[in-house]
Design a protein around this motif. Sequence first.
Motif, short mmCIF file in Angstrom:
data_model
loop_
_atom_site.label_atom_id
_atom_site.label_comp_id
_atom_site.label_asym_id
_atom_site.label_seq_id
_atom_site.Cartn_x
_atom_site.Cartn_y
_atom_site.Cartn_z
N THR A 134 0.82 -1.22 0.00
CA THR A 134 0.00 0.00 0.00
C THR A 134 0.85 1.27 0.00
OG1 THR A 134 -0.09 -0.07 2.41
CG2 THR A 134 -1.90 -1.12 1.19
N GLY A 135 2.17 1.13 0.06
CA GLY A 135 3.05 2.28 0.06
C GLY A 135 3.45 2.74 1.45
N SER A 136 2.91 2.13 2.49
CA SER A 136 3.39 2.44 3.85
C SER A 136 4.71 1.71 4.07
CB SER A 136 2.36 2.02 4.89
OG SER A 136 2.12 0.63 4.82
N VAL A 137 5.41 2.09 5.12
CA VAL A 137 6.79 1.61 5.30
C VAL A 137 7.02 1.23 6.76
CG1 VAL A 137 9.22 2.26 5.18
CG2 VAL A 137 7.64 3.09 3.44
N THR A 138 7.74 0.12 6.95
CA THR A 138 8.24 -0.24 8.27
C THR A 138 9.76 -0.22 8.22
OG1 THR A 138 6.32 -1.63 8.76
CG2 THR A 138 8.28 -1.97 10.10
N VAL A 139 10.35 0.45 9.20
CA VAL A 139 11.80 0.55 9.28
C VAL A 139 12.28 -0.20 10.51
CG1 VAL A 139 13.75 2.13 9.53
CG2 VAL A 139 11.79 2.79 8.13
N PHE A 140 13.28 -1.04 10.33
CA PHE A 140 13.88 -1.78 11.42
C PHE A 140 15.28 -1.22 11.65
CE2 PHE A 140 10.84 -4.38 9.23
CZ PHE A 140 10.13 -5.01 10.23
N THR A 141 15.51 -0.70 12.85
CA THR A 141 16.79 -0.06 13.13
C THR A 141 17.45 -0.66 14.36
OG1 THR A 141 17.87 2.03 13.72
CG2 THR A 141 15.58 1.79 14.40
N PHE A 150 13.23 9.32 12.94
CA PHE A 150 13.52 8.40 11.84
C PHE A 150 12.36 8.37 10.84
CE2 PHE A 150 16.70 5.47 14.28
CZ PHE A 150 17.62 6.50 14.26
N ALA A 151 11.12 8.47 11.34
CA ALA A 151 9.97 8.52 10.44
C ALA A 151 10.02 9.78 9.57
CB ALA A 151 8.68 8.47 11.23
N GLN A 152 10.46 10.90 10.15
CA GLN A 152 10.60 12.12 9.37
C GLN A 152 11.61 11.94 8.24
OE1 GLN A 152 10.63 14.82 13.20
NE2 GLN A 152 10.57 16.15 11.42
N VAL A 153 12.73 11.29 8.55
CA VAL A 153 13.77 11.06 7.55
C VAL A 153 13.22 10.24 6.39
CG1 VAL A 153 15.95 9.86 7.13
CG2 VAL A 153 15.68 11.28 9.17
N VAL A 154 12.53 9.14 6.71
CA VAL A 154 12.01 8.25 5.67
C VAL A 154 10.89 8.93 4.89
CG1 VAL A 154 10.88 6.03 5.25
CG2 VAL A 154 12.70 6.21 6.96
N ALA A 155 9.99 9.60 5.60
CA ALA A 155 8.88 10.27 4.94
C ALA A 155 9.37 11.35 3.98
CB ALA A 155 7.93 10.86 5.98
N ALA A 156 10.36 12.11 4.42
CA ALA A 156 10.91 13.17 3.57
C ALA A 156 11.54 12.58 2.31
CB ALA A 156 11.93 13.99 4.35
N ARG A 157 12.24 11.50 2.47
CA ARG A 157 12.96 10.90 1.34
C ARG A 157 11.99 10.28 0.34
NH1 ARG A 157 18.02 8.36 0.56
NH2 ARG A 157 18.15 8.08 -1.70
N LEU A 158 10.93 9.64 0.82
CA LEU A 158 10.00 8.93 -0.07
C LEU A 158 8.79 9.77 -0.46
CD1 LEU A 158 10.02 5.37 1.56
CD2 LEU A 158 11.41 6.23 -0.34
N GLY A 159 8.63 10.95 0.15
CA GLY A 159 7.49 11.78 -0.20
C GLY A 159 6.17 11.23 0.29
N ILE A 160 6.17 10.60 1.45
CA ILE A 160 4.95 10.04 2.02
C ILE A 160 4.71 10.70 3.38
CG2 ILE A 160 5.18 7.85 0.81
CD1 ILE A 160 6.33 6.61 3.33
N SER A 161 3.58 10.38 4.00
CA SER A 161 3.24 10.94 5.29
C SER A 161 4.10 10.33 6.40
CB SER A 161 1.75 10.69 5.58
OG SER A 161 1.46 10.92 6.94
N VAL A 162 4.41 11.15 7.41
CA VAL A 162 5.13 10.64 8.58
C VAL A 162 4.33 9.53 9.24
CG1 VAL A 162 5.95 11.25 10.89
CG2 VAL A 162 6.37 12.79 8.98
N ASP A 163 3.00 9.64 9.22
CA ASP A 163 2.15 8.62 9.84
C ASP A 163 2.17 7.31 9.08
OD1 ASP A 163 1.39 10.32 11.89
OD2 ASP A 163 -0.32 11.12 10.76
N ALA A 164 2.70 7.32 7.85
CA ALA A 164 2.76 6.09 7.05
C ALA A 164 4.04 5.31 7.32
CB ALA A 164 2.66 6.43 5.57
N VAL A 165 4.85 5.77 8.28
CA VAL A 165 6.13 5.13 8.58
C VAL A 165 6.13 4.64 10.02
CG1 VAL A 165 8.63 5.39 8.63
CG2 VAL A 165 7.29 6.71 6.98
N ASP A 166 6.39 3.35 10.21
CA ASP A 166 6.55 2.78 11.54
C ASP A 166 8.00 2.41 11.77
OD1 ASP A 166 3.99 2.95 12.55
OD2 ASP A 166 3.37 1.01 11.77
#
Length: 791
Positions: A497-504, A517-533
């Motif tokens: 669906t285009g949402s993202v999970t990051v394992f760090t 970290f969600a801000q970093v990923v959201a900014a890079r992929l052009g998606i919402s911060v809420d779409a990143v876990d």
Amino acid sequence: MGASDFVNLPNIGTSVRRKEDYRFLTGGGQYTDDITLANQSYAVFVRSPHAHANINSIKIAAAKAAPGVLDVFVGEDVAADKINGLPCGWLITSTDGNPMKEPPHPILAQGKVRYVGDHVAMVVAETLEQAKNAAELVEVDYDVLSAVVRVTDAAKATALHDAAPDNHCYKWAIGDKAQVDAAFANAAHVTKLDLTNNRLIPNAMEPRAVIGSYSRATEEYVLYVSNQNPHVERLLLTAFVMGLPEHKVRVIAPDVGGGFGSKIYLYAEDVCLTWASKKLNRNIKWTADRSESFVSDAHGRDHSSHAEMAMDKDGKFLALRVHTDANMGAYLSTFAPAVPTILYATLLAGQYTTSQIYVEVDAWFTNTAPVDAYRGAGRPEATYLLERLVTRCGWELGLAQDEIRRRNFVKDFPYQTPVALQYDVGDFHALLKRGNELAEVAGFEQRKTASAAKGLLRGMGYSCYIEACGLAPSNIAGALGARAGLFECGEVRVHPTGSVTVFTGSHSHGQGHETTFAQVVAARLGISVDAVDIVHGDTGRVPFGMGTYGSRSLSVGGTAIMKALDKIETKAKKIAAHLMEASDADVEFANGEFTIKGTDKKVTFGQVALTAYVPHNYPLDKLEPGLNETAFYDPTNFTFPSGTYICEVELDPATGVVRVDRFTAVDDFGNIINPMIVEGQVHGGLVQGIGQALLENCVYDPESGQLLTGSFMDYAMPRADDMPNFTLDTLCTPCSHNPLGAKGCGEAGAIGSPPAVINAVLDALKPLGVIDFDMPASPSRVWEAIQSAKH
């Protein structure tokens, strides 16, 4: 993507509210002690009441027979099962070429106890109350020995360990002694200073807690633990202590309520519960009470130093000479040897162009709790020594505190220090200039006059710090004694669906990773911060990681994530090119959209994500389905945050009470992702640093070795009303060697603030003849110094 490109993306530099705060503020967090497993029992430790004693016998029959008791374990049981002692993760080589002395550190005492709180026995029972009651029935016959607690007394004290009969752990040095001595011989002026960096007791809001679990069906262990680096905990536990296959041990660090370094380490309790869970086939929980935390958590600081600065007639620094005696405590904790050496001496150049530096460090064993990294880890100790000395240099030469610093600042970068480190970027003059403006230094004399009219003294103190963060690279760290790598890992998993999970592998214990970290990923992929876990703290889900300490999370952990995103973007461009019937070399990606140069063709990131998992129109001959990438990052250099801190105090000479009236902090953290989180980190660090300077002090009785500050009745933690409103600002010179341009911010406040406070106190006391003072500047100590100066 470089740092200059990244910082201009949406969501970067924005104070996004922390995603994790809702669960914390509403009681929805899950800490180790919140977890209750089926068939759970409870452990209580019998601890030594003596600082130094031989164990003649331990009688456990009555305790084993007590209601609800499952078993009682002692050192003999550990030895019988061939459980090794706790390992030290950093090896220091002495100046004579010999390795440091590394005595065994058993998880339950074997034949001898070496500090108050040392582990003697472990009682496991059905309930916590039953375990506590049974622990009181354990009878230990001790032969009490003399104790030593002061590092300066260690050489002539009774030996703690057979492996170190003189209580000496190592002698280490850095720099060219001959050139330093020559510079001193030709100096126009030499300033000397003796000082102590007082011992501190970490006090995280959440005490340490452990749950050990074992499954006979799968032969797997699960360790729930309040820890800052689960993968390192697992590595030490399996490879060095218990000899277990690593894939059979899962370490889970759920929400962690503060660490500040004290939860980096592998502790005896962690091993004891893991080991006993298999022996008893029961889940076992232990949670420290606050008194246990005081005696058993690794302490911080505890240095005694002599420092000398050689200068020319104009106050230009020619050479620095330092000798430090560092207290290791009774045993070597995980990273203890690195703190007064690699993390301390290499920072003694500070922000200054001192051409020659020689530092010698002697490390000693004493009958006190082990000492290890505590917020800043060596950098606060270095900054305190150097900034106290620089201020004294200015006073002796009749130069203002800012002027003596300005004359010696590094101006040109990169700058190679004489103590191994190379600073990549910085602007120390700009930090000082901005600090003077915000602190309203020009109005200080007027404020001082106003204080005098009330019978009060006013003083101003400076501290210009630099720290080294993101300890790196692994091959250099290995050459310096590290027994593990210092890289980081990031996995980015894009869902259909285009949402993202990051394992760090960077674990959060208050830093706000789930947001930043969600801000970093959201900014890079052009998606919402809420779409990143963001997922962290679980060796069963995260590929690997070295944890969180040394302000490394964003600069190292964030860069690993960025490198995984590079791979995601490369593959996604190939998919997008196929969808748009173009070459991937012509595909551009920005703001969540893939476009073809010179055309109006475009597909969204969401379309590409769905195509990767529903590959009906997909280049299967060239690409695998899915959009999931992992990357490891090993930095090429440290990052170097820096700053100017200016403290202004008002002091009552009749009572010795010191009040911090103003505190200004101007920091250079490189590029900032979330200013609100950075501000919170600085606030927290400042409170800890000011707490050390004015209030906190760990004290052992010098004769018996008893901890005299074993509770909040005796150990003064800072409160809100001890602090002023802070004036903060940041300037930016982006780090040159990571794509985020980030440097780290978590420890700066605790590094720069103690010398600023004490320099301010001494500035206020100078008219009374008080020229030296060691932390903490508590009312009684200040009053006594004033009375001594009168005579």
